[in-house]
Design an enzyme around this catalytic site. Structure first.
Site, PDB file in Angstrom:
ATOM      1  CG  ASN A 164      -1.804   1.212   1.341  1.00 60.29           C
ATOM      2  OD1 ASN A 164      -1.803   2.042   0.366  1.00 60.29           O
ATOM      3  ND2 ASN A 164      -2.644   1.294   2.107  1.00 60.29           N
ATOM      4  CG  ASP A 223      -0.928  -3.745  12.189  1.00 59.71           C
ATOM      5  OD1 ASP A 223      -0.167  -4.607  11.997  1.00 59.71           O
ATOM      6  OD2 ASP A 223      -0.725  -3.065  13.088  1.00 59.71           O
ATOM      7  N   GLY A 503      -7.742  -2.531  13.770  1.00 58.14           N
ATOM      8  CA  GLY A 503      -7.492  -0.949  13.339  1.00 58.14           C
ATOM      9  C   GLY A 503      -8.766  -0.578  12.068  1.00 58.14           C
TER      10      GLY A 503
END
Length: 526
Positions: A164, A223, A503
């Site tokens: 990402n 994460d 998260g």
């Protein structure tokens, strides 16, 4: 590790290990630096410089436990056309500067010239023999456990990299090219990189991809991207084999909780940013993979999700979500968000029930073959179960539908007013938040922490400060509670605040979940 050894008379060094290979070579690039190499059964490469000005410091030892790769080659433009070469790549720990007491891995590359014979083929054969034996001795030693727990990636191998570019401070792609890619080349690990372009892109990719092309799945981000990968794998028709494909996390986000946990399990050292990235890349290069517990979560609205890290509600979850606007700050975003929300501590009303870890009744062991059931994902909502004929789902044998009361052997917490609640199944909640120092990769437990109403702002600050070293429970504060559990149910009495899974934000609604032991596999250091 790399070290210089005193060889003068009176040295206390013990008897050397059995020597498997020995030879005289030149150390490149200086062709005049002659040395004697000895490769021992104890996985050490002894380099004795024959031209060292101080004979007492003539011997350097490289531990092959720090070696990620070794290869032989020949160079057309070399001064000696018949010569061959082999290069050893190691990443030993070295102590930091005087202001930094920690240790970090540093790259050490040694190239040796083989010119024993007048024929190129014979020199190449000698170089190949050394490189092969060094690679064999560099393989990690399997930890001693009961049953076939640990595994090793084959060499050469191919990995799928999901990255990402917007995670954390936005440097993930740069760090991959500058730091990770060279190490993978040294370790003879090929890769195909997929740069994600939208939310849940990785989820879709791994759900549809042909997993047989790769030996492992590597995630370089925060994460959240690993959360997508795991849930994408669990939606595949072949989920029970796909979820056992070794996973690897390389920290490129702002939280990096799993990366910090893996580093903690291996060395107990605290490290951040590029140092943490190098450690996790080193784990990948060594190729040791271990089991990892996952938690199966159900919401009252019918969602089923899988978590490798945590479920939260209240203050900590609010900090995680509210601090998104400061993503460019990296890990510092959580500190900023914490102090902002401390100005107005909120209270969250709900009913918490759980199955204590010590009171679990006999249940199937998911370590060898996960139990399955032909029930759709929304079977724990208020809808009637729907039976499937095509795909078997993982069974949550400890949970009952939401319309039923929790089993009688569960515990219902007397408190109904919380400031924060989190169930974590790794040691770290962030790179500098050691929330559950007792946690392990596969300890078959959800470590449940909750803070009840009435806690002061000063106490919350003390909690967070102590959490950096994992000493918050030693405060013995009456508002901080800890319970290791196998399963839990949380029913908000008033919808308020954010709920988070690894998260990622969830709507505030009833949630329940249970641990599944050794369901996934993760590249680790031990």
């Amino acid at each position: 590790m790399e070290r210089a050894v005193d060889t003068r008379e009176g040295s206390q060094r013990g008897a050397p290990s059995e020597v498997l290979l020995s030879g005289d070579f030149c150390l490149v690039p200086s062709q005049k630096s002659n040395c004697v190499l000895s490769l021992t059964r104890g996985a050490e490469l002894l380099i004795r410089r024959l031209d060292a000005p101080d004979p007492g410091n003539a011997l350097t030892v490289l531990s092959l436990s720090d070696c990620v790769g070794c290869y032989a080659f020949q160079s057309k433009g070399a001064p000696q056309p018949a010569a061959a070469y082999f290069t050893v790549f190691c990443y030993p720990f070295r102590k930091g500067s005087w202001w930094d007491s920690g240790e970090s891995r540093q790259r050490v590359a040694k190239t040796f010239c083989v010119s024993i014979s007048d024929t190129a083929a014979e020199n190449r054969g000698i170089a190949e023999a050394w490189a092969k034996k060094i690679r064999e001795l560099s393989a990690p030693r399997m930890p001693k456990t009961e049953g076939p727990v640990y595994g090793l990636l084959s060499r050469p191998c191919q990995v799928m990299v999901l990255l990402n570019p917007r995670s954390g401070s936005g440097r993930a792609l740069h760090l991959f090219k500058s730091q990770v890619q060279p190490m993978l080349t040294e370790a003879n690990i090929g890769f195909t990189i997929f740069v994600t372009e939208k939310h849940n892109h990785a989820w879709e990719l791994v759900r549809e991809a042909d997993m047989s092309k790769w030996d492992a799945l590597v995630v370089m981000a925060g994460d959240g991207l690993l959360y997508e990968v795991i849930n994408g794998l669990m939606e595949r028709p072949d989920w029970d084999s796909a979820i056992r494909k070794p996973l690897c996390v390389l920290p490129g986000g702002s939280g990096n909780a799993l990366a910090a946990s893996l580093n903690h399990y291996d060395s107990k050292n605290h490290c951040f940013k590029e140092t943490l990235l190098m450690n996790c890349t080193f784990f990948l290069c060594k190729g040791l993979h271990a089991p990892m517990d996952l938690v199966s979560l159900h919401t009252a609205s019918g969602k089923r999700l899988f978590s490798f890290l945590s479920f939260g509600w209240g203050f900590i979850s609010d900090v995680d979500i509210a601090s998104e606007r400061y993503r460019k700050l990296g890990a510092a975003r959580f500190t900023v968000g914490t102090f902002q929300l401390l100005t107005t501590l909120q209270v969250y009303k709900g009913r918490l029930s759980y199955l204590p870890a010590e009171e679990q009744t006999s249940a199937p062991d998911q370590s060898s073959c996960p139990a399955k059931q032909h029930v759709q994902q929304d079977s724990f909502s208020n809808k009637k179960p729907v039976h499937l004929s095509s795909q078997a789902m993982l069974e949550d044998s400890l949970l009952v539908p939401f319309e039923e009361q929790v089993p009688k052997h569960w515990t219902v917490a007397p408190e109904e007013e919380f400031v924060s609640l989190i169930g974590i199944h790794q040691s770290h909640l962030g790179a500098d938040f050691l929330l559950a120092p007792m946690a392990k990769l596969y300890d078959d437990a959800i470590h449940l922490f909750y803070v009840t109403a009435g806690v002061s702002r000063l106490s919350m600050v003390k909690f967070f400060m102590a959490m950096e070293k994992g000493t918050h429970l030693a405060l013995n504060h009456p508002h901080l509670h800890y319970k290791p559990v196998k399963a839990f149910r949380l029913e908000p009495l008033v919808p308020k605040g954010f709920m988070t899974v690894d998260g990622e934000v969830l709507a505030c609604e009833p949630v329940q979940g249970q641990i599944h032991k050794r369901l996934a596999r993760i590249i680790s250091g031990s």
